[in-house]
Design an enzyme around this catalytic site. Sequence first.
Site, mmCIF file in Angstrom:
data_model
loop_
_atom_site.group_PDB
_atom_site.id
_atom_site.type_symbol
_atom_site.label_atom_id
_atom_site.label_comp_id
_atom_site.label_asym_id
_atom_site.label_seq_id
_atom_site.Cartn_x
_atom_site.Cartn_y
_atom_site.Cartn_z
ATOM 1 N N TYR A 1 68.430 26.924 -2.650
ATOM 2 C CA TYR A 1 67.474 25.747 -2.565
ATOM 3 C C TYR A 1 68.350 24.464 -2.950
ATOM 4 O O TYR A 1 67.586 23.277 -3.048
ATOM 5 C CB TYR A 1 66.325 25.984 -3.400
ATOM 6 C CG TYR A 1 65.691 27.389 -3.059
ATOM 7 C CD1 TYR A 1 64.753 27.330 -1.900
ATOM 8 C CD2 TYR A 1 66.023 28.561 -3.815
ATOM 9 C CE1 TYR A 1 64.365 28.669 -1.436
ATOM 10 C CE2 TYR A 1 65.449 29.724 -3.554
ATOM 11 C CZ TYR A 1 64.577 29.862 -2.457
ATOM 12 O OH TYR A 1 64.023 31.155 -1.954
ATOM 13 N N MET A 2 69.521 24.460 -2.757
ATOM 14 C CA MET A 2 70.576 22.994 -3.183
ATOM 15 C C MET A 2 71.669 23.229 -2.166
ATOM 16 O O MET A 2 72.734 22.973 -2.574
ATOM 17 C CB MET A 2 70.621 22.834 -4.566
ATOM 18 C CG MET A 2 71.034 21.400 -4.643
ATOM 19 S SD MET A 2 69.585 20.382 -4.678
ATOM 20 C CE MET A 2 70.262 18.880 -5.540
#
Length: 271
Positions: free
Chosen positions: A152-153
């Site tokens: 998610y990053m």
Amino acid sequence: MIQIRSYGPWAVITGASSGIGRAFAEHLAAAGLDLVLAARSTDRLASLGAELHREHGIAYRVVSVDLGTPGSAAALIEATADVDVGLLISNAGTGRPGRLIDQPLADLHRRFTLNAVTHLELVHAFGGRFAARGRGGIVLVSALGAGAGVPYMAHDGGAKAYVQSLGAALHHELAGTGVDVTVLVPGNVDTPVIDHLGLDRTDFPVRLMSAAAATREGLAALARRRPLHVPGRTMRLVDRLVPASWTRRMNGRMMDRAARRLTQRELAVAD
């Protein structure tokens, strides 16, 4: 151990308007270095420069530039061609939690320019300049856990992993030229980036440290000619002892929650 002023007389700091960049500016001004302050916010940079001039008598130059734009690093390099820069703090960066495939490709490209390409271009230019003068220092700012992958990053973590690898290698490549290179790898530093990313300070497993403390450690690591430095004793132990798979899961959970908060925030603004 060397003295930070030996790199002088000028230092360039990107992302200088807040957080870690501002803390670097405050430390270096207190040490007597003149400063080139670079970021997008002209007003905040001018205010910071004037404050540091009053307190420490240093000279300063404001370069208002969006380093996420192609060619912007060249503009910063040109804007410093007439001053004797001896220290580069390449700190500017950004991020956006969420699934990579859900984000516009144009925005991913812009962030990659800021988070990776700009570091490359600045290191290439200033590293060459420093080698020619026979002395200089470079601090690159990465992020703890980036090398393990950050769910998610993924995109921004990957760019930070590049910066860490780049700096660690250049530490050895440039050692014989009189140029010192250190990568600062912060993991739990209390800066406005936390709010920008949608993180909650209670998400962090250990107590947050101040930007001033982190940058003080970073400059000490540069002075001791260390290739990498994780600020904070607890975070250094975590980095050394915790398996990458566990770090990846923990960071993924944090960033997933952050992405959801950002979405809720944006929906609330839209309403």
